[in-house]
Design an enzyme around this catalytic site. Sequence first.
Site, PDB file in Angstrom:
ATOM      1  N   ALA A 235      45.131  46.715  41.394  1.00  0.00           N
ATOM      2  CA  ALA A 235      45.103  45.755  40.286  1.00  0.00           C
ATOM      3  C   ALA A 235      45.013  44.312  40.797  1.00  0.00           C
ATOM      4  CB  ALA A 235      46.345  45.943  39.425  1.00  0.00           C
ATOM      5  N   HIS A 236      44.955  43.382  39.864  1.00  0.00           N
ATOM      6  CA  HIS A 236      44.790  41.969  40.241  1.00  0.00           C
ATOM      7  C   HIS A 236      46.024  41.404  40.938  1.00  0.00           C
ATOM      8  CE1 HIS A 236      46.072  40.625  35.876  1.00  0.00           C
ATOM      9  NE2 HIS A 236      46.866  41.532  36.362  1.00  0.00           N
ATOM     10  N   ASN A 237      45.753  40.468  41.829  1.00  0.00           N
ATOM     11  CA  ASN A 237      46.796  39.709  42.537  1.00  0.00           C
ATOM     12  C   ASN A 237      47.578  40.536  43.556  1.00  0.00           C
ATOM     13  OD1 ASN A 237      46.116  37.683  40.590  1.00  0.00           O
ATOM     14  ND2 ASN A 237      47.598  38.555  39.183  1.00  0.00           N
TER      15      ASN A 237
END
Lengths: 340, 340, 340
Positions: A235-237
């Site tokens: 996922a993001h980050n």
Amino acid sequence: MKLSRISQLLNEQYHGEDIDIERVGSLEADCKKAILYVENSKYLEKAKARKPAALVIPPGLNTGGIPFIEVEDPKLVFIKLLEIFNPSRNKPDKAYIDKDVKISTEADVKPDVTVMAGAVIMKGVRIGAGSVIYPNCVLEKDCSIGTGTILYSGVIIRERCTVGNDCIIHSGTVVGSDGYGFYEKEGKIIKIPQIGIVEIADRVEIGANCAVDRATVDKTVIGSDTKLDNMVHIAHNVRIGERCLIAAQAGISGSVNIGNHVIILGQAGIADHVSIADNTIILAQSGIPSDVKKAEVLFGTIARPIKEHHRIHAALKYLPDLLKRVKDLESKLEGRTDKY
Amino acid sequence: MKLSRISQLLNEQYHGEDIDIERVGSLEADCKKAILYVENSKYLEKAKARKPAALVIPPGLNTGGIPFIEVEDPKLVFIKLLEIFNPSRNKPDKAYIDKDVKISTEADVKPDVTVMAGAVIMKGVRIGAGSVIYPNCVLEKDCSIGTGTILYSGVIIRERCTVGNDCIIHSGTVVGSDGYGFYEKEGKIIKIPQIGIVEIADRVEIGANCAVDRATVDKTVIGSDTKLDNMVHIAHNVRIGERCLIAAQAGISGSVNIGNHVIILGQAGIADHVSIADNTIILAQSGIPSDVKKAEVLFGTIARPIKEHHRIHAALKYLPDLLKRVKDLESKLEGRTDKY
Amino acid sequence: MKLSRISQLLNEQYHGEDIDIERVGSLEADCKKAILYVENSKYLEKAKARKPAALVIPPGLNTGGIPFIEVEDPKLVFIKLLEIFNPSRNKPDKAYIDKDVKISTEADVKPDVTVMAGAVIMKGVRIGAGSVIYPNCVLEKDCSIGTGTILYSGVIIRERCTVGNDCIIHSGTVVGSDGYGFYEKEGKIIKIPQIGIVEIADRVEIGANCAVDRATVDKTVIGSDTKLDNMVHIAHNVRIGERCLIAAQAGISGSVNIGNHVIILGQAGIADHVSIADNTIILAQSGIPSDVKKAEVLFGTIARPIKEHHRIHAALKYLPDLLKRVKDLESKLEGRTDKY
């Protein structure tokens, strides 16, 4: 290929007849004309039963007349043999750019790059020397690929994302899809634009049909020498350290921070914003809801230390019976109470 | 961009020096020349430590001299800032149809549509005004895309399926693959043809590498404003309501009926033919075997109400010891019995 | 189409008026002008309420005046009806090779093969008669496809892998990605080249966005008539028997050996090197850590026989309370002890 030639390429002595070797064998199949490696004495008899042309063995085993190469680390030699006999030739003999490719005139493609048919290379893309782009890959605007990297058929690198040197990305994988970010306000679901990137370091391998989301504003990072299996979701980050091994269908939620040399087995999941210490091992199908502060082996949803999990798992077998036994005790004690 | 210009675009007052802003910052990284938002007072000190050029804050915080914009809902302003600084420009400045596209002469492509290189648009396809089709997408026969929709690279929409207005579908996702329907008869496995469609309403977002199966005879439906993360599996005949949030790697089996505003976290699964009430929340890795008749928070395989799950999870730690304690009680009571 | 014509195509008698039928109906939707099948008497009233133009029923039901066809196996007739009314026409009326295809002059494409736009057919590829290759598929060097097989848009078959006759592979699936094989030595992670292949037998169906890894040296095998749902992961060296059904998001680890007619439900996982007996049934989200020696129904992580799992699951509800009850017993017995 003669055994003597293989011996020369490996820079290891051979013993016995200098026979012809056609391929690398497997313990699971007939090994006619094959060279087979034996990891340790346990597998020797099974290996001999496959009737290989030659064996690679650790010191001190008796091959019973089968020609052999004796080495300290047979598995390492096995890997070299696979490279010698590799019929895939994942890089073409001579680099070429197919005529059926759409390369922007504003892309920066270094020498010795191969781009196969159907690939789309958009404006501002950079591809380092010696990289190979298989058919129907898409490199969106301003993304960058290092040197010596292979993208197999159908890989998609979205805009501005960066892939390091000597990486391998397998077919169908998407790097740089939007992170899953929404804000609910007064019954409306508002998209949070994902304007960051994905940054993949050197010698990273990513399996087939994975998805690595771009960060909201900064970057999602996969550290060097980390290897992802198929269908892994990042996922993001997220920030993943170096030399991590993440098996198939594992899912890493947003803003997770994974240390170095963390091992995550298949179908495991990590909740968002969690940090995982270096050298942690997360077993298959486990769910990690909170920080793992020091390396241990975890299992289960919600994950526990492996020993605790196994003790509980073993005890559960007796739980239905335990209910009866406690009821029995209660009625006995109750009966006793009545007596007095 | 000057802070005054940003203030103007946001239609919000700014305070302090009218400095230059180059980007939107993140709490996780250095914020030089960045504007950073602070959700609430808890994050203020961490935000200030990042040394941003400016802050977006809720009412009543002291930025200690850092220029700021004070607003009721900093997160909403953050979203607007991301849109202002969005370097992705997911829609091109000017619509265009690449010359390396294969568009059937019998497709109906409205004005202001962009179709990038390598996309294949088959016979009978309709694409609404302002939509953007990224490279190597495939729109099969008679499918239809609404207005203002974005299909990122490598999206596949199979025949006759429909996608609404202002949708976003990420790379590698397949809409309209056959449902998994087989009939076993006398040791043979017979395929049940899947001749229905998928119907995706407006403002739906679907992550990367998802699969949404077509119905057997009718339609699989995803309601408006519903958002799917990466690698979500939606089986045939499923009906999902409006404003649902379905996280990565969740799997929805055949003929499931999901209400409005249902939240399903990562790797959760729902068994076939199950109905889920509006506003239900299904936590990560949960398995739902039967109907959920009223909104609650569910967790575990087989899922239970969250409080019950947590009580059991906590109690399990003591189970191995409990076995010993009960044995102990039994022998004590037995011993006592012997006494009498 | 007249009911009499349908009756003729099915070779089954019809009763009642010879009305017009436009489509196959579904119990879930209005059935105006549709023919609907009733599996058994349980569904008869619901079916009649949909007001279909005609019904397919098992012997002995009263349709109350609705024209009907009475057959021994209505579901089988339903399948034939779906074939009759199939609007997808998954194979084109007349085979063709699109001009926007890149076929190597060294590929062997038999008669009556269709290859749609954007597909890439590399050197040494063989495609059997009557097969259909949808847009943007990639068939890498020396792979081979049997007769009558359909590859939907965006399927990737990597080098040297073989797909049998009458197979169906759905969009986005990758056959022949590298197995996940690494060797750690002195802190380095060394890739083990994966030089084997994938061999897919006849009448196999594989869902969308699956990945089937090539073997290390030998072959990964999927037996005939086996059907995989979407996003299934098959690791290297796996051998799957005939007529297996593997539901969405299941994951099969390396070197697993699965017998014939094994059923694996959604999101289940099997650990590496495990053997699974013929006719085993593994329920959703289960994890199988070790060999299954005889057919049974298994559930849970770590999986247990289904009955044992259900007994434990039911008992768990009482576990938190049981802790209190045992404590209570202990203090009573302790108190009693004090008394004496």
